[in-house]
Scaffold this active site. Structure first.
Site, PDB file in Angstrom:
ATOM      1  NE  ARG A  10     -35.136   3.765 -11.491  1.00 26.53           N
ATOM      2  CZ  ARG A  10     -36.349   4.052 -11.039  1.00 26.53           C
ATOM      3  NH1 ARG A  10     -36.491   4.802  -9.980  1.00 26.53           N
ATOM      4  NH2 ARG A  10     -37.414   3.571 -11.648  1.00 26.53           N
TER       5      ARG A  10
ATOM      6  CG  ASP B  13      -0.739   5.191  -0.245  1.00 23.54           C
ATOM      7  OD1 ASP B  13      -1.629   5.012  -1.113  1.00 23.54           O
ATOM      8  OD2 ASP B  13      -0.886   4.881   0.951  1.00 23.54           O
TER       9      ASP B  13
ATOM     10  CB  CYS C 224     -32.963 -11.246  44.019  1.00 21.19           C
ATOM     11  SG  CYS C 224     -32.226 -10.958  42.417  1.00 21.19           S
TER      12      CYS C 224
ATOM     13  CD  GLU D 158       6.768  -1.374  -2.724  1.00 23.14           C
ATOM     14  OE1 GLU D 158       7.960  -1.690  -2.710  1.00 23.14           O
ATOM     15  OE2 GLU D 158       5.849  -2.191  -2.951  1.00 23.14           O
TER      16      GLU D 158
ATOM     17  CB  SER E 210     -38.397   0.069 -11.043  1.00 21.10           C
ATOM     18  OG  SER E 210     -39.763   0.050 -11.346  1.00 21.10           O
ATOM     19  CG  LEU E 211     -35.918  -5.128 -12.130  1.00 20.24           C
ATOM     20  CD1 LEU E 211     -34.872  -5.890 -11.346  1.00 20.24           C
ATOM     21  CD2 LEU E 211     -36.158  -5.799 -13.476  1.00 20.24           C
TER      22      LEU E 211
ATOM     23  CE  LYS F  28     -34.526  -5.349  -6.530  1.00 24.91           C
ATOM     24  NZ  LYS F  28     -34.088  -4.178  -5.801  1.00 24.91           N
TER      25      LYS F  28
ATOM     26  CG  ASP G 241      -2.048  -0.929   1.126  1.00 24.72           C
ATOM     27  OD1 ASP G 241      -2.148  -1.586   0.067  1.00 24.72           O
ATOM     28  OD2 ASP G 241      -2.829  -1.034   2.097  1.00 24.72           O
TER      29      ASP G 241
HETATM   30  S1  IVH Z   1     -31.526  -4.914 -13.684  1.00 21.75           S
HETATM   31  C1  IVH Z   1     -34.983  -2.696 -16.224  1.00 21.75           C
HETATM   32  N1  IVH Z   1     -29.983  -6.121 -11.991  1.00 21.75           N
HETATM   33  O1  IVH Z   1     -32.903  -2.938  -8.519  1.00 21.75           O
HETATM   34  C2  IVH Z   1     -34.406  -2.882 -14.873  1.00 21.75           C
HETATM   35  N2  IVH Z   1     -31.181  -4.245 -11.231  1.00 21.75           N
HETATM   36  O2  IVH Z   1     -36.029  -2.151  -9.541  1.00 21.75           O
HETATM   37  C3  IVH Z   1     -32.977  -3.235 -14.951  1.00 21.75           C
HETATM   38  N3  IVH Z   1     -30.730  -3.682  -8.878  1.00 21.75           N
HETATM   39  O3  IVH Z   1     -32.966   0.249  -8.756  1.00 21.75           O
HETATM   40  C4  IVH Z   1     -32.418  -3.449 -13.615  1.00 21.75           C
HETATM   41  N4  IVH Z   1     -29.285  -5.273  -8.490  1.00 21.75           N
HETATM   42  O4  IVH Z   1     -30.662  -0.522  -9.386  1.00 21.75           O
HETATM   43  C5  IVH Z   1     -30.842  -5.118 -12.167  1.00 21.75           C
HETATM   44  N5  IVH Z   1     -28.534  -7.301 -10.623  1.00 21.75           N
HETATM   45  C6  IVH Z   1     -29.377  -6.303 -10.810  1.00 21.75           C
HETATM   46  C7  IVH Z   1     -29.695  -5.406  -9.773  1.00 21.75           C
HETATM   47  C8  IVH Z   1     -30.615  -4.385 -10.025  1.00 21.75           C
HETATM   48  C9  IVH Z   1     -29.911  -4.241  -7.978  1.00 21.75           C
HETATM   49  C10 IVH Z   1     -31.588  -2.508  -8.603  1.00 21.75           C
HETATM   50  C11 IVH Z   1     -31.601  -1.470  -9.665  1.00 21.75           C
HETATM   51  C12 IVH Z   1     -32.978  -0.866  -9.578  1.00 21.75           C
HETATM   52  C13 IVH Z   1     -33.772  -1.928  -8.898  1.00 21.75           C
HETATM   53  C14 IVH Z   1     -34.764  -2.511  -9.864  1.00 21.75           C
END
Ligand code: IVH
Length: 720
Positions: A139, A40, A436, A38, A85-86, A118, A36
């Site tokens: 996002r 730095d 007690c 070196e 989102s998913l 996730k 570390d």
């Molecule tokens: S794919 C179209 N892969 O989960 C959606 N998302 O609701 C593409 N997240 O805020 C997302 N790990 O940031 C994807 N392996 C993963 C993920 C992931 C975390 C988060 C993402 C988003 C939320 C999805």
């Protein structure tokens, strides 16, 4: 001097390349050719040269990771592709439905899934042009986000320029992934904040998003954020056939891709993946809250398309219970009102489901042994019930060397009396119930509580304080308190003293059944106390009764009888009763004893429900008992009659009809008993049949309410 300039340029280029290479080795392959120190030194050398010759610094120099650019506010940028989102679920059945929808959508064609962790952080969109990182955007609202490029540049495992390895790179493309704060970094940060008396951060996600919003990128650099890539997007179609191929390419180019992803060929394999990671995910240095399941083939993804909010080709499975991992620092043994010794785990504070958890229950000695808990262990904590978290497991990979199993104490931690563990019981118990300190204190708190003597002006806190001051030790001492003894105590003015003394005086009128409950005899809760008082009518009669006789009283079983008889045998308890008698506390029921005026209802049981016209419900209950009948609380096959008043709930009627229990009216009931018994005595009201819930609550008494709400913590987190 052109020559000199060339030499300096060469030096800068060499240092830059060397540092990029070392970074790559360190962050992508966990190896290092240099110490570390070196590293730095090389970095400092480059910094010095760039400072002297800023015009010669290369774009994306590794020195930029140190930060230093102060941005006043973040500009925003439109996302080229919306950041959706998913859809998510907690249920395996939903995943099978998802699988069905995909199958139908692809009209029976073969397909493969990719399962990924996730990550629980902040979504980030990165743009690379000609292999150089040019932009990082949050996002935001999915359409437009904050440009936080300078902050993103400080993330050390995120390459500022890509390696020319693996498949050809498109001139411009986008990488999406998650920025997160590694758990050890988060733990350190919270430790530091605790030492500084600052509010703790609720979770690593808040910590990461708060960090990214800092205006000073030098501060961001100090926070040691990390990145994992999970998506590749490019305007050029068909760069990769599959998502898995794109992940491999991203990795080859030097982008961090977690190695946890797998291809799965059926929904059953997906479920295996989910089960595999359910507990194992806590071994990862990053917070995860589920699994993302994606159709692997890009053309199939396109065919499935999107709903307005999320892709049809992906779904997130979220793991259910909120759990956290933290260190077990010590075990404290708390002694409750009835002497039960409860181990309480003292933890390094950790946010869990919106509160900061500092301690957790481990129930009893068996639990400690079953979990093989050791001091210093990293343990998993889950919210059991609403407030009190519990330890559910140990992360054995983190066990400190030479740790020893926890030795449960053999003596009371408060008074030193050898602990006993009655056969069949889970708790060790301190039998010294008259000497007690924590037991005495808790007994006093119980005596003055609302359902017992309910002494005005003398709450649990005050009586505990008086105990600590040596003013009271047993309930009888309360009646020896005087203005003389109390005058001069802090936070206790003349008015409070007067109020308190008149509250004590008034408590002498509290009926005997509540006094009996207030004595805090193990298993003698409110209802049992009422039954005993109604049956024996006086404390003296109870003190004379042997266990078998006590056990024969309705609602008083063998265990309660044994406990009560043992209490009665204890000289100190008898002395307490004598002192209470002298003080004028009610130790017998007043008024006439109810006479069994007939046995017309002998062997019959009744449930009363609703509002009655001629008598109150209590009066009717009393009439039933006086005539040899019994009252119960719930409708069963064995019930003789349901006596229906006005406004009786439909559920009761339905149940009685279903079980063929006759439903009668108040008039029908009165017709069953002699008319000369139909006058009620106020004093002899039988209790409704509540379950006796307050008899044994010692183990839960010691936990305070949670220290913060989700909102509090959220607000604090966003401040930093
Ligand atoms: S794919 C179209 N892969 O989960 C959606 N998302 O609701 C593409 N997240 O805020 C997302 N790990 O940031 C994807 N392996 C993963 C993920 C992931 C975390 C988060 C993402 C988003 C939320 C999805």
């Amino acid at each position: 001097m052109p020559d000199n300039t060339t030499a300096i340029q060469e030096k800068i280029t060499a240092l830059t390349e060397r540092l990029h290479y070392l970074n790559h080795q360190y962050y992508q392959h966990d190896t290092s050719e240099v110490t570390d120190q070196e590293f730095d030194q090389l970095l400092a050398e480059l910094q010095q040269l760039e400072k002297e010759h800023p015009e010669l610094a290369l774009p994306n120099s590794p020195t930029q990771r140190v930060g230093g650019t102060i941005t006043k506010q973040f500009p925003t940028a439109l996302h080229k592709y919306p950041m959706l989102s998913l859809g998510n679920t907690y249920s395996e059945a939903d995943l099978r439905d998802f699988d069905e929808r995909v199958r139908r959508g692809l009209e029976g064609a073969e397909f493969t899934y990719v399962c990924e962790m996730k990550f629980d952080g902040v979504a980030m969109s990165l743009t690379y042009e000609q292999g150089q990182l040019t932009q990082g955007v949050t996002r935001g609202d999915g359409t437009r986000g904050d440009v936080v490029t300078n902050n993103v540049r400080t993330i050390k495992n995120l390459p500022l320029h890509l390696r020319p390895a693996g498949p050809a790179q498109p001139a411009e493309f986008e990488v999406r992934g998650e920025i997160f704060m590694p758990l050890p970094v988060f733990d350190d940060l919270n430790k530091e904040r605790e030492q500084n008396g600052e509010a703790l951060l609720a979770n690593p996600r808040n910590a990461a998003s708060g960090t990214l919003k800092l205006q000073d990128s030098a501060l961001v650099a100090a926070r040691r954020l990390r990145f994992f890539a999970y998506s590749f997007l490019s305007p050029v179609r068909g760069v990769f056939p599959t998502h898995s191929a794109s992940l491999e390419a991203l990795k080859a180019w030097g982008l961090p891709v977690s190695d946890t992803w797998r291809q799965c060929h059926s929904i059953d394999e997906v479920l295996d993946f989910i089960h595999h990671w359910e507990k194992k995910r806590f071994e990862l240095p990053v917070a995860t809250d589920g699994i993302v399941i994606k159709v692997d083939d890009f053309q199939q993804q396109e065919a499935l398309g999107f709903t307005s909010k999320s892709p049809r080709w992906a779904i997130a499975y979220k793991y259910p219970a909120e759990a956290a991992r933290t260190r077990l620092n010590s075990i404290q043994y708390q002694v409750g009102r009835t002497g039960a010794v409860t181990p309480v785990a003292m933890l390094t504070p950790v946010p869990l489901a919106g509160t900061v958890v500092k301690r957790a229950s481990v129930h009893n000695a068996n639990q400690i042994a079953a979990l093989d808990l050791r001091l210093g262990d990293m343990v998993f904590v889950e919210k059991g019930g609403e407030i009190i978290p519990k330890i559910t497991g140990v992360d054995l990979t983190q066990r400190p060397e030479g740790s020893q199993p926890i030795q449960y104490p053999t003596e009371c931690p408060a008074c030193g009396t050898p602990l006993i563990r009655p056969e069949g019981e889970a708790h060790f118990r301190c039998p010294n119930d008259t000497g007690c300190a924590p037991q005495l204190k808790a007994k006093l708190e119980h005596y003055v509580s609302r359902k017992a003597l309910n002494i005005d002006g003398l709450g649990a806190e005050t009586v505990a304080r008086f105990f600590d001051l040596g003013l009271v030790r047993t309930p009888a001492d309360i009646y020896d308190l005087s203005a003389d003894k109390l005058t001069g105590l802090e936070r206790l003015g003349e008015k409070s003293i007067q109020n308190l003394l008149s509250g004590i005086e008034a408590s002498k009128q509290v009926p005997f059944d509540r006094v009996l409950f207030g004595l805090g005899i193990r298993y003698v809760g409110e209802t049992v106390a009422e039954k005993l008082a109604a049956h024996y009518r006086s404390m003296d009669a109870i003190l004379l009764a042997a266990a078998p006789e006590l056990g024969a009283v309705p609602e008083v079983g063998g265990v309660i009888a044994e406990s009560l008889a043992a209490w009665s045998q204890n000289e100190a308890n008898r002395a307490l009763v004598e002192r209470l008698r002298t003080a004028g506390v009610q130790l017998a029921l007043t008024g006439e004893a109810p006479k069994a005026v007939s046995d017309r209802l002998a062997g019959l049981t009744f449930v009363l429900s609703g509002v009655f016209e001629q008598h109150s419900r209590e009066e009717l209950q009393q009439l039933i008992v006086q005539n040899g009948g019994k009252i119960t609380g719930s409708i069963s096959k064995k019930l003789s009659y349901l006596v229906a008043g006005d406004k009786m709930g439909p559920a009761k009627r339905e149940k009685a009809t279903e079980l063929k229990v006759p439903i009668i009216s108040e008039t029908d009931l009165l017709a069953m008993i002699p008319t000369d018994t139909q006058t009620a005595d106020e004093e002899e009201i039988l209790a409704p049949q509540n379950p006796d819930s307050s008899a044994e609550t010692a183990s839960n008494e010691t936990f305070p309410a949670p220290t913060g709400t989700a909102n509090d913590l959220g607000r604090q987190a966003s401040l930093f």
